[in-house]
Scaffold this motif. Structure first.
Motif: not given
Length: 89
Positions: A61-89
């Protein structure tokens, strides 16, 4: 990072039979890049930092210039898309 071919199975992402080590490594790298690209810009940054580079969420979060706790939300979206790519879930 080890770019060995995945186990042989049927499907579009299966490793071709009888490939040499160089072809297997190139294929693995291509599949990895396709997976990260499928996540999309903006989301792949935090995915790369936390999953591949092993950074902690606070550091990412610090390296990307994001506020605290924003990374957890964005990482969740990223993992959802990765799961879609691998057809998981």
């Amino acid at each position: 990072m080890k770019w060995d071919a995945p186990p042989l199975r049927k499907g579009a992402r299966a490793a071709p039979v009888g490939v040499d080590a160089t072809s297997a490594q190139i294929g693995a790298k291509r599949r990895f890049e396709e997976a990260v690209e499928s996540v999309g810009p903006g989301l792949s940054d935090v995915l790369w930092r936390t999953v591949c580079a092993g950074e902690g969420m606070r550091d990412a979060e610090r390296a990307l210039g994001w506020p605290s706790r924003a990374g957890k939300l964005v990482l969740g979206f990223a993992l959802d898309r990765l799961g879609d790519f691998y057809r998981v879930g």
